[in-house]
Design an enzyme around this catalytic site. Structure first.
Site, PDB file in Angstrom:
ATOM      1  N   ALA A  54       1.896   3.147   7.416  1.00  0.00           N
ATOM      2  CA  ALA A  54       2.064   4.572   7.653  1.00  0.00           C
ATOM      3  C   ALA A  54       0.744   5.204   8.063  1.00  0.00           C
ATOM      4  O   ALA A  54       0.702   6.340   8.523  1.00  0.00           O
ATOM      5  CB  ALA A  54       2.621   5.252   6.410  1.00  0.00           C
ATOM      6  N   ASN A  98       0.826  -1.200   0.000  1.00  0.00           N
ATOM      7  CA  ASN A  98       0.000   0.000   0.000  1.00  0.00           C
ATOM      8  C   ASN A  98       0.865   1.257   0.000  1.00  0.00           C
ATOM      9  O   ASN A  98       0.924   1.979  -0.990  1.00  0.00           O
ATOM     10  CB  ASN A  98      -0.949  -0.004   1.203  1.00  0.00           C
ATOM     11  CG  ASN A  98      -2.017   1.069   1.081  1.00  0.00           C
ATOM     12  OD1 ASN A  98      -2.066   1.809   0.119  1.00  0.00           O
ATOM     13  ND2 ASN A  98      -2.870   1.144   2.075  1.00  0.00           N
ATOM     14  N   ASP A  99       1.596   1.475   1.093  1.00  0.00           N
ATOM     15  CA  ASP A  99       2.380   2.707   1.209  1.00  0.00           C
ATOM     16  C   ASP A  99       3.389   2.864   0.071  1.00  0.00           C
ATOM     17  O   ASP A  99       3.629   3.976  -0.388  1.00  0.00           O
ATOM     18  CB  ASP A  99       3.112   2.733   2.551  1.00  0.00           C
ATOM     19  CG  ASP A  99       2.138   2.778   3.717  1.00  0.00           C
ATOM     20  OD1 ASP A  99       1.016   3.290   3.514  1.00  0.00           O
ATOM     21  OD2 ASP A  99       2.490   2.308   4.805  1.00  0.00           O
ATOM     22  N   VAL A 100       3.972   1.740  -0.383  1.00  0.00           N
ATOM     23  CA  VAL A 100       5.038   1.839  -1.387  1.00  0.00           C
ATOM     24  C   VAL A 100       4.499   2.171  -2.783  1.00  0.00           C
ATOM     25  O   VAL A 100       5.281   2.372  -3.712  1.00  0.00           O
ATOM     26  CB  VAL A 100       5.901   0.566  -1.468  1.00  0.00           C
ATOM     27  CG1 VAL A 100       6.615   0.325  -0.155  1.00  0.00           C
ATOM     28  CG2 VAL A 100       5.083  -0.640  -1.871  1.00  0.00           C
TER      29      VAL A 100
END
Lengths: 119, 457
Positions: free
Chosen positions: B424, B383-385
């Site tokens: 995050a 997700n965050d990446v």
């Protein structure tokens, strides 16, 4: 060894440490961390020296605890790194991943005797 | 037992030190990595054999017994651990190494009156204890024995400052007096500091902390080498300290964070916590069959594996799916973010275990320009990446982190467990874009369903 020589050695080792890993690809970050982790298990040498000089049973007990912990760090560290790297290695020798027989051949016999050679 | 001439001892230690340098250099290249590790192991064996002949040692049967116990415990664990659990094992081994260094320093205190040596002892005690406790907490977080979210309580900065001040005061007292009880107190303070240091760190940042603690243990070992006057320990410890520092910085840079920000961010109100608010906007949810059609009739598919794939142990299913797609003549690549998984490079290890060919694993810089030629980007448990907020919204906690530019692909498919934000804690706007569809469920289950549907096409 006198203080100045130790300082010299330390400073040079810092630069060698920076140099040897400065260009490593992120693919190898995990094995490198694990391998470096195994290397500091060499504190085992220190633990053996302390245990070998212990006269008092309590001192010996604490020193032997240090020996056990350091051995776990050293042996476990090298074994787990070898396992990680074995996977990179195995892949190169089996270009056709569809062949399950070729896949099975690699892990067992290759890893262990290789470590045994060192003894 | 015969005692070697000190010159021979020094030469053998020097040889071992050279082996360690060659080991680290070997580990830096894929072709020589495995040999590098074996060279390191051989150097360690040489050094351990040498120490038995370096001086007249007492208690040798006990020592050999202790080495046997350590080996008997660690080797089977290291051999059997699942590849997804490797990060916590490395943390554990790192912690016990730090603990061993601290114990060695503690026992040497009574053998010296030199304030400089005592200073090295104080350093080893403190840093070794910090590494031991910090690694212990890290292990607990990764093993999910405790929450992976940052653990902060009011007054944490004050407690931390008090512990550090007490540690410095105690350290000075130990240097001046050489008192053993004070040295034990220093170790206890070090343990407290180590735990307090790691508790506020969020799950996603834990790998960077392992690397940092690894460097710490290296420094503690180097300092113990000063205590014992042993050059090998100095060189090996310093090598690990220096390379560990570089590695920590490389990892932090890959996440767009600073090491100080990770360690002290939580103190300042929690940059790792972020907002967990969820929006009510609609998303396009789809079925495994829909996903299979999108994939099966594409020409180029890029799979983006993330943490969720590692947790679900779905790497083998992902590899099978890639094979099934390739059998249909589709070009398939894996896009690996530097911090995908739980450690940098961890995803490469997991996919290598699943026999994904090396050529299919593409690093971020290599694959990013190719997303615009891809028909489908399949994001599995990441997700965050892939969150465009890292590029577009300057207020976001992950702003500045390099991401995989999956938004460039014609279609984006997310396999996600739920709409919950990633580590995050930031929402991903990409989920609401018109070209995005979502398949909810455990990564491995979803992949298996998609794989079945692709085969049925």
């Amino acid at each position: 060894m006198d203080g100045m020589s130790l300082l010299t050695v330390t400073v040079l080792a810092v630069f060698v440490g920076f140099e040897v890993v400065s260009k490593v690809s992120s693919t190898l970050h995990t094995p490198l961390m694990s391998g470096a982790n195994a290397i500091h298990g060499i504190i085992l040498v220190g633990a053996i020296i302390v245990a070998g000089q212990a006269a008092d049973p309590w001192v010996l007990a604490v020193a032997l605890l240090a020996v056990v912990l350091a051995t776990a760090n050293l042996v476990g560290g090298f074994v787990v790194t070898d396992r990680m790297l074995h996977m990179f290695h195995a892949r190169k020798e089996t270009p056709a991943p569809k062949d399950p027989a070729g896949r099975r051949e690699n892990p067992g016999p290759n890893g262990l005797p290789a470590r045994g050679e060192g003894k | 037992m015969t005692v070697l001439d000190p010159v021979w001892t020094s030469l053998l230690y020097l040889t071992a030190a050279v082996f360690f340098i060659l080991a680290l250099r070997g580990l830096s290249s894929p072709r020589t990595a495995r040999r590098g590790n074996l060279i390191g192991a051989f150097g360690a064996l040489l050094a351990v054999v040498t120490v038995f002949f370096s001086a007249r040692l007492e208690n040798i049967p006990w020592i050999v017994g202790a080495i046997a116990v350590g080996t008997a415990v660690a080797a089977p664990v290291a051999r059997r651990v699942k590849m997804t659990q490797m990060p916590q094992l490395v943390a554990l081994f790192n912690g016990v190494g730090g603990g061993a260094a601290a114990l060695v320093a503690l026992l040497e205190l009574s053998h010296t009156g030199d304030p400089w040596v005592r200073l090295a002892i104080v350093f080893t005690l403190l840093v070794g204890a910090v590494s031991f406790a910090g690694s212990g907490v890290t292990f607990a977080k990764l093993q999910e024995l405790m929450t992976t979210r940052p653990l902060v309580f009011p007054g944490l900065p004050i407690v931390m400052a008090a512990v550090l001040l007490a540690a410095v005061g105690t350290g000075v007292a130990v240097v001046l007096t050489g008192s053993l009880p004070l040295a034990v107190l220093l170790m206890v303070l070090g343990l407290a500091a180590g735990a307090l240091l790691v508790l506020p760190v969020g799950g996603a940042d834990v790998p960077i902390v392992i690397s940092l603690l690894n460097a710490f243990t290296g420094l503690a070992v180097a300092a113990s080498g000063v205590v014992l006057g042993n050059v090998l320990l100095v060189v090996a410890g310093t090598l690990v300290g220096a390379s560990g520092t570089i590695l920590t910085r490389a990892m932090a840079a890959a996440m767009g964070r600073s090491v100080a920000g990770i360690l002290f961010g939580a103190f300042k109100g929690g940059s790792t916590a972020g907002s967990t608010a969820m929006s009510e906007r609609p998303v396009r949810s789809s079925s495994a069959e829909d996903v299979a059609v999108l994939l099966g009739y594409a020409q180029r598919v890029i799979i983006v594996p993330g943490y969720g794939l590692a947790v679900a142990q779905g790497q083998h299913t992902a590899a099978e799916l890639a094979l099934a797609l390739e059998a249909r003549g589709i070009e398939v690549d894996f896009a690996i973010h530097p911090v995908a998984g739980r450690m940098p490079g961890h995803m490469n290890v997991l996919l290598a275990e699943a026999n994904v060919p090396y050529e299919s694993l593409k690093e971020m810089g290599e694959i990013n320009p190719e997303f615009r030629t891809a028909d489908v980007a399949l994001v599995v448990g990441a997700n965050d990446v892939v969150n465009p907020a890292a590029k577009t919204s300057s207020g976001s906690p992950i702003y500045g982190m390099p991401i995989l530019e999956v938004a460039e692909a014609r279609q984006v498919i997310f396999l996600k467990r739920s709409m919950r934000p990633g580590f995050a804690g930031i929402e991903n706007d990409l989920l609401y874009e018109p070209q995005t569809s979502l398949l909810f469920g455990d990564a491995k289950d979803s992949l298996a369903k998609v794989l079945g549907a692709v085969k049925a096409l």
